[in-house]
Write a protein that holds these residues in place. Sequence first.
Motif, PDB file in Angstrom:
ATOM      1  N   LYS A   2      -3.721 -11.591   2.651  1.00  0.00           N
ATOM      2  CA  LYS A   2      -2.842 -10.433   1.884  1.00  0.00           C
ATOM      3  C   LYS A   2      -1.328 -10.545   2.069  1.00  0.00           C
ATOM      4  O   LYS A   2      -0.896 -10.577   3.230  1.00  0.00           O
ATOM      5  CB  LYS A   2      -3.671  -9.044   1.962  1.00  0.00           C
ATOM      6  N   LYS A   3      -0.793 -10.222   1.335  1.00  0.00           N
ATOM      7  CA  LYS A   3       0.777  -9.899   1.475  1.00  0.00           C
ATOM      8  C   LYS A   3       1.319  -8.861   2.395  1.00  0.00           C
ATOM      9  O   LYS A   3       0.499  -7.718   2.229  1.00  0.00           O
ATOM     10  CB  LYS A   3       1.501  -9.995   0.073  1.00  0.00           C
ATOM     11  N   PRO A   4       2.124  -8.935   2.931  1.00  0.00           N
ATOM     12  CA  PRO A   4       2.475  -7.709   3.853  1.00  0.00           C
ATOM     13  C   PRO A   4       2.983  -6.589   3.004  1.00  0.00           C
ATOM     14  O   PRO A   4       3.523  -6.649   2.048  1.00  0.00           O
ATOM     15  CB  PRO A   4       3.709  -8.157   4.588  1.00  0.00           C
ATOM     16  N   VAL A   5       2.459  -5.343   3.509  1.00  0.00           N
ATOM     17  CA  VAL A   5       2.936  -3.941   2.880  1.00  0.00           C
ATOM     18  C   VAL A   5       4.014  -3.274   3.771  1.00  0.00           C
ATOM     19  O   VAL A   5       3.740  -3.425   4.868  1.00  0.00           O
ATOM     20  CB  VAL A   5       1.611  -3.217   2.999  1.00  0.00           C
ATOM     21  N   LEU A   6       4.835  -2.666   3.270  1.00  0.00           N
ATOM     22  CA  LEU A   6       5.690  -1.855   3.692  1.00  0.00           C
ATOM     23  C   LEU A   6       5.147  -0.621   3.965  1.00  0.00           C
ATOM     24  O   LEU A   6       5.019   0.282   2.889  1.00  0.00           O
ATOM     25  CB  LEU A   6       7.076  -1.855   3.148  1.00  0.00           C
ATOM     26  N   VAL A   7       5.158   0.077   5.158  1.00  0.00           N
ATOM     27  CA  VAL A   7       4.788   1.248   5.391  1.00  0.00           C
ATOM     28  C   VAL A   7       5.715   2.373   6.066  1.00  0.00           C
ATOM     29  O   VAL A   7       6.408   1.827   6.962  1.00  0.00           O
ATOM     30  CB  VAL A   7       3.540   1.400   6.439  1.00  0.00           C
ATOM     31  N   ILE A   8       6.059   3.403   5.226  1.00  0.00           N
ATOM     32  CA  ILE A   8       7.276   4.197   5.628  1.00  0.00           C
ATOM     33  C   ILE A   8       6.689   5.548   6.040  1.00  0.00           C
ATOM     34  O   ILE A   8       6.264   6.290   5.446  1.00  0.00           O
ATOM     35  CB  ILE A   8       8.142   4.452   4.371  1.00  0.00           C
ATOM     36  N   ARG A  70       9.020   2.320  -8.352  1.00  0.00           N
ATOM     37  CA  ARG A  70       8.158   1.691  -9.048  1.00  0.00           C
ATOM     38  C   ARG A  70       8.706   0.825 -10.104  1.00  0.00           C
ATOM     39  O   ARG A  70       7.871   0.092 -10.541  1.00  0.00           O
ATOM     40  CB  ARG A  70       7.369   3.146  -9.704  1.00  0.00           C
ATOM     41  N   SER A  71       9.798   0.617 -10.228  1.00  0.00           N
ATOM     42  CA  SER A  71      10.056  -0.309 -11.137  1.00  0.00           C
ATOM     43  C   SER A  71      10.129  -1.756 -10.770  1.00  0.00           C
ATOM     44  O   SER A  71      10.195  -2.653 -11.555  1.00  0.00           O
ATOM     45  CB  SER A  71      11.748  -0.031 -11.735  1.00  0.00           C
ATOM     46  N   PHE A  72      10.061  -2.070  -9.327  1.00  0.00           N
ATOM     47  CA  PHE A  72       9.965  -3.318  -8.870  1.00  0.00           C
ATOM     48  C   PHE A  72       9.093  -3.376  -7.671  1.00  0.00           C
ATOM     49  O   PHE A  72       8.931  -4.604  -6.986  1.00  0.00           O
ATOM     50  CB  PHE A  72      11.414  -4.078  -8.529  1.00  0.00           C
ATOM     51  N   MET A  73       8.496  -2.251  -7.302  1.00  0.00           N
ATOM     52  CA  MET A  73       7.235  -2.297  -6.090  1.00  0.00           C
ATOM     53  C   MET A  73       6.312  -1.486  -6.541  1.00  0.00           C
ATOM     54  O   MET A  73       6.297  -0.355  -7.326  1.00  0.00           O
ATOM     55  CB  MET A  73       8.115  -2.014  -4.720  1.00  0.00           C
ATOM     56  N   GLN A  74       5.202  -1.756  -5.986  1.00  0.00           N
ATOM     57  CA  GLN A  74       3.948  -1.037  -6.240  1.00  0.00           C
ATOM     58  C   GLN A  74       4.262   0.369  -5.027  1.00  0.00           C
ATOM     59  O   GLN A  74       4.441  -0.020  -3.880  1.00  0.00           O
ATOM     60  CB  GLN A  74       2.334  -1.554  -5.836  1.00  0.00           C
ATOM     61  N   VAL A  75       4.003   1.526  -5.417  1.00  0.00           N
ATOM     62  CA  VAL A  75       4.288   2.639  -4.624  1.00  0.00           C
ATOM     63  C   VAL A  75       2.958   3.426  -4.561  1.00  0.00           C
ATOM     64  O   VAL A  75       2.122   3.855  -5.451  1.00  0.00           O
ATOM     65  CB  VAL A  75       5.345   3.640  -5.269  1.00  0.00           C
ATOM     66  N   ASP A  76       2.696   3.892  -3.457  1.00  0.00           N
ATOM     67  CA  ASP A  76       1.597   4.692  -2.892  1.00  0.00           C
ATOM     68  C   ASP A  76       1.959   5.545  -1.928  1.00  0.00           C
ATOM     69  O   ASP A  76       2.819   5.515  -1.385  1.00  0.00           O
ATOM     70  CB  ASP A  76       0.222   3.788  -2.341  1.00  0.00           C
ATOM     71  N   ALA A 108      -2.556   6.085   7.082  1.00  0.00           N
ATOM     72  CA  ALA A 108      -2.437   5.152   5.763  1.00  0.00           C
ATOM     73  C   ALA A 108      -3.554   3.913   5.724  1.00  0.00           C
ATOM     74  O   ALA A 108      -3.441   3.120   4.931  1.00  0.00           O
ATOM     75  CB  ALA A 108      -0.981   4.531   6.021  1.00  0.00           C
ATOM     76  N   ARG A 109      -4.607   4.098   6.626  1.00  0.00           N
ATOM     77  CA  ARG A 109      -5.681   3.085   6.885  1.00  0.00           C
ATOM     78  C   ARG A 109      -6.241   2.814   5.611  1.00  0.00           C
ATOM     79  O   ARG A 109      -6.648   1.589   5.242  1.00  0.00           O
ATOM     80  CB  ARG A 109      -6.616   3.550   7.856  1.00  0.00           C
ATOM     81  N   GLY A 110      -6.482   3.643   4.653  1.00  0.00           N
ATOM     82  CA  GLY A 110      -7.355   3.591   3.448  1.00  0.00           C
ATOM     83  C   GLY A 110      -6.515   2.506   2.386  1.00  0.00           C
ATOM     84  O   GLY A 110      -7.142   2.026   1.387  1.00  0.00           O
ATOM     85  N   LEU A 111      -4.981   2.870   2.479  1.00  0.00           N
ATOM     86  CA  LEU A 111      -4.400   1.914   1.503  1.00  0.00           C
ATOM     87  C   LEU A 111      -3.888   0.710   1.793  1.00  0.00           C
ATOM     88  O   LEU A 111      -3.216  -0.270   1.188  1.00  0.00           O
ATOM     89  CB  LEU A 111      -3.238   2.981   1.212  1.00  0.00           C
ATOM     90  N   THR A 112      -3.984   0.459   3.335  1.00  0.00           N
ATOM     91  CA  THR A 112      -3.450  -0.799   3.717  1.00  0.00           C
ATOM     92  C   THR A 112      -4.671  -1.580   4.461  1.00  0.00           C
ATOM     93  O   THR A 112      -4.335  -2.732   5.065  1.00  0.00           O
ATOM     94  CB  THR A 112      -2.376  -0.485   4.775  1.00  0.00           C
TER      95      THR A 112
END
Length: 306
Positions: A2-8, A70-76, A108-112
């Motif tokens: 899977k592609k890397p996800v940014l967590v903020i 949201r216009s260019f990235m998926q946001v959760d 954030a475990r459930g989303l990543t």
Amino acid sequence: MKKPVLVIMAAGMGSRYGGLKQIDPVGPNGQIILDYSIYDAHRAGFERVVFIIRPELRDAFEQAIGRKARSFMQVDYAYQTLDSLPEGLRAPEGREKPLGTAHAVWCARGLTEGCPIAVINADDFYGADAFRKVYDYLSAAEDDEKYRYCMVGYRVENTLTENGTVSRGVCTADENGLLDSIVERTAICRAADGTIGYAADGDEPAGIIAEGTPVSMNLWGFTPSFLPVLDDGLRRFFAEKLPQNPMKGEYYLPFAVDELILAGRATARVLTTQARWFGVTYREDKPVVCAAIAEMTARGEYPAQL
């Protein structure tokens, strides 16, 4: 893979600054620091971002940045709350303060799940080079006999503020560029003689940090193994550390990583950058950050309208 996800991480109270500094404008057209982080991350290859916030901040974050991103990235959104804990754990009675950055990432475990993740603070300006390096690392990283993590190391002199002291994770790396240890130092500042020093801590005396020493700004890269390991780390923290300071004790990311390294279970490659860190630690820092971003915009590194 899977592609890397940014967590903020954006659930901090911002107590030293005196307000919700994460959505305070610093750019020439009202941009906030997060706008620049997401812009740089997207250019590096990230396509998805997870904000870790307090539930009551969701509307403010969505208005300030979520809807734009949201216009260019998926946001959760993931929520750091005192009742979000591994089964069987309970926060100390009367506790109000969040439980620390490692706990925030665990939330954030459930989303990543199953994804490599890059973790950053909401209120730090990291620079495009840092995001490129961590994305490239995570795109190829695989665990073997050890967990293979990474961190971006900033030169300590590039992470100071003139308006007070800072706390940093001071790093040492081995001959292979892998993190040897990370020690949290407090009250770091440049003295009148030009040296960079830190405050005494308990029985440990004050000391000097050599220029060029890498420090952590909480920009970490983790393979998918990290969040399951954090579950065990949180249990140890609750059993061994939290009882010593139940109202304020926190489980920090550097502590979690250092524990795994010392146990011989993980490595963390230090990805060095010459970038200058900018952050709004104190309210007096804001004009400095605004001026730096205006200069980068004038040089063409960022568009006036992100």
